[in-house]
Scaffold this motif. Structure first.
Motif, PDB file in Angstrom:
ATOM      1  N   VAL A 155      28.127  13.699 -27.803  1.00  0.00           N
ATOM      2  CA  VAL A 155      28.872  14.842 -28.551  1.00  0.00           C
ATOM      3  C   VAL A 155      27.577  15.903 -28.448  1.00  0.00           C
ATOM      4  CG1 VAL A 155      29.980  15.563 -30.738  1.00  0.00           C
ATOM      5  CG2 VAL A 155      30.372  13.388 -29.659  1.00  0.00           C
ATOM      6  N   SER A 156      26.468  15.580 -28.780  1.00  0.00           N
ATOM      7  CA  SER A 156      25.595  16.709 -29.022  1.00  0.00           C
ATOM      8  C   SER A 156      24.336  16.514 -28.053  1.00  0.00           C
ATOM      9  CB  SER A 156      24.959  16.377 -30.476  1.00  0.00           C
ATOM     10  OG  SER A 156      26.075  16.669 -31.327  1.00  0.00           O
ATOM     11  N   TRP A 157      24.302  15.255 -27.395  1.00  0.00           N
ATOM     12  CA  TRP A 157      22.912  15.367 -26.748  1.00  0.00           C
ATOM     13  C   TRP A 157      23.092  14.832 -25.119  1.00  0.00           C
ATOM     14  CZ3 TRP A 157      17.813  15.540 -28.703  1.00  0.00           C
ATOM     15  CH2 TRP A 157      17.969  15.564 -30.134  1.00  0.00           C
ATOM     16  N   CYS A 158      22.358  15.122 -24.259  1.00  0.00           N
ATOM     17  CA  CYS A 158      22.476  14.629 -22.964  1.00  0.00           C
ATOM     18  C   CYS A 158      21.029  14.026 -22.456  1.00  0.00           C
ATOM     19  CB  CYS A 158      22.507  15.828 -22.165  1.00  0.00           C
ATOM     20  SG  CYS A 158      24.278  16.700 -21.988  1.00  0.00           S
ATOM     21  N   LYS A 159      21.338  12.778 -21.711  1.00  0.00           N
ATOM     22  CA  LYS A 159      20.123  12.237 -20.959  1.00  0.00           C
ATOM     23  C   LYS A 159      19.773  12.708 -19.747  1.00  0.00           C
ATOM     24  CE  LYS A 159      18.417   7.625 -19.966  1.00  0.00           C
ATOM     25  NZ  LYS A 159      18.661   6.079 -20.026  1.00  0.00           N
ATOM     26  N   VAL A 160      18.581  13.422 -19.576  1.00  0.00           N
ATOM     27  CA  VAL A 160      18.420  14.322 -18.182  1.00  0.00           C
ATOM     28  C   VAL A 160      16.911  13.674 -17.641  1.00  0.00           C
ATOM     29  CG1 VAL A 160      19.483  16.146 -19.253  1.00  0.00           C
ATOM     30  CG2 VAL A 160      17.022  15.986 -19.351  1.00  0.00           C
ATOM     31  N   THR A 161      17.074  14.157 -16.409  1.00  0.00           N
ATOM     32  CA  THR A 161      15.650  13.758 -15.419  1.00  0.00           C
ATOM     33  C   THR A 161      15.421  15.164 -14.882  1.00  0.00           C
ATOM     34  OG1 THR A 161      16.908  13.026 -13.559  1.00  0.00           O
ATOM     35  CG2 THR A 161      15.975  11.402 -15.300  1.00  0.00           C
ATOM     36  N   ALA A 162      13.941  15.214 -14.895  1.00  0.00           N
ATOM     37  CA  ALA A 162      13.368  16.342 -14.090  1.00  0.00           C
ATOM     38  C   ALA A 162      12.023  16.211 -13.807  1.00  0.00           C
ATOM     39  CB  ALA A 162      13.722  17.811 -14.723  1.00  0.00           C
TER      40      ALA A 162
END
Length: 181
Positions: free
Chosen positions: A152-159
């Motif tokens: 709902v509020s967060w995203c798991k990301v890579t970069a």
């Protein structure tokens, strides 16, 4: 009593007008993106519209209309840049960028890989979707992050070899109510 009218012609004509208006709205609802069974769907792919995608190429000509004969309005030059597909026509997709500019791209230039653009000056990447967890990294404005999952509020990301959880509010390329698994 038979033959007794409990309301006048004005009320009856307003009721008929309201019924006609309701029927008209039902008839045009699909063109407005209102669907009784969920989001609007693309006429070519049957995928939801609008939807987010990313740029597959380092260079992509954005055209005024859906064919090679249409003028090139500008060129995208960042692989992975998030775009929003808002229409489909044959092999062409009408896309919108962060600034709201729209144009047509050939479908071979876009990917279903989900990315997001950092819109805040900096966003923190945490080890868990919790601001009290360990800080893994920070990403600056305009960095492209690859989305792994979102709640709902967060995203798991890579970069750039870094990974973590970031608040959705600092990103463009994912809807506030969107859940990705």
């Amino acid at each position: 009593m038979i033959g007794d009218r409990s309301f006048g012609k004005g009320v009856l004509s307003r009721m008929i007008l309201c019924c006609l208006l309701a029927l008209s709205l039902l008839a045009i609802a699909p063109t407005l993106g209102w669907a009784a069974d969920g989001p609007a769907r693309g006429s070519v792919t049957n995928l939801p519209l609008p939807r987010f995608v990313s740029l597959k190429s380092d260079k992509a000509n954005v055209r005024r209309g859906p064919s090679l004969s249409h003028r090139i309005d500008w060129v995208f030059v960042r692989r992975g840049y998030p775009l929003e597909v808002i229409a489909e026509y044959g092999h062409w997709r009408r896309v919108r960028d962060l600034e709201g500019a729209t144009g047509w791209l050939h479908y071979s230039l876009i990917s279903g890989v989900r990315t997001a653009l950092v819109t805040d000056e900096n966003v923190d990447l945490y080890s868990r979707p919790d601001p009290s967890s360990r800080l893994n990294a920070q990403a600056e404005k305009n960095v492209i992050l690859r989305l792994q999952e979102c709640n709902v509020s967060w995203c798991k990301v890579t970069a750039g070899g870094q990974k973590g959880w970031v608040l959705k509010s600092g990103l463009w390329g994912v809807r506030p109510d969107e859940i990705l698994e």
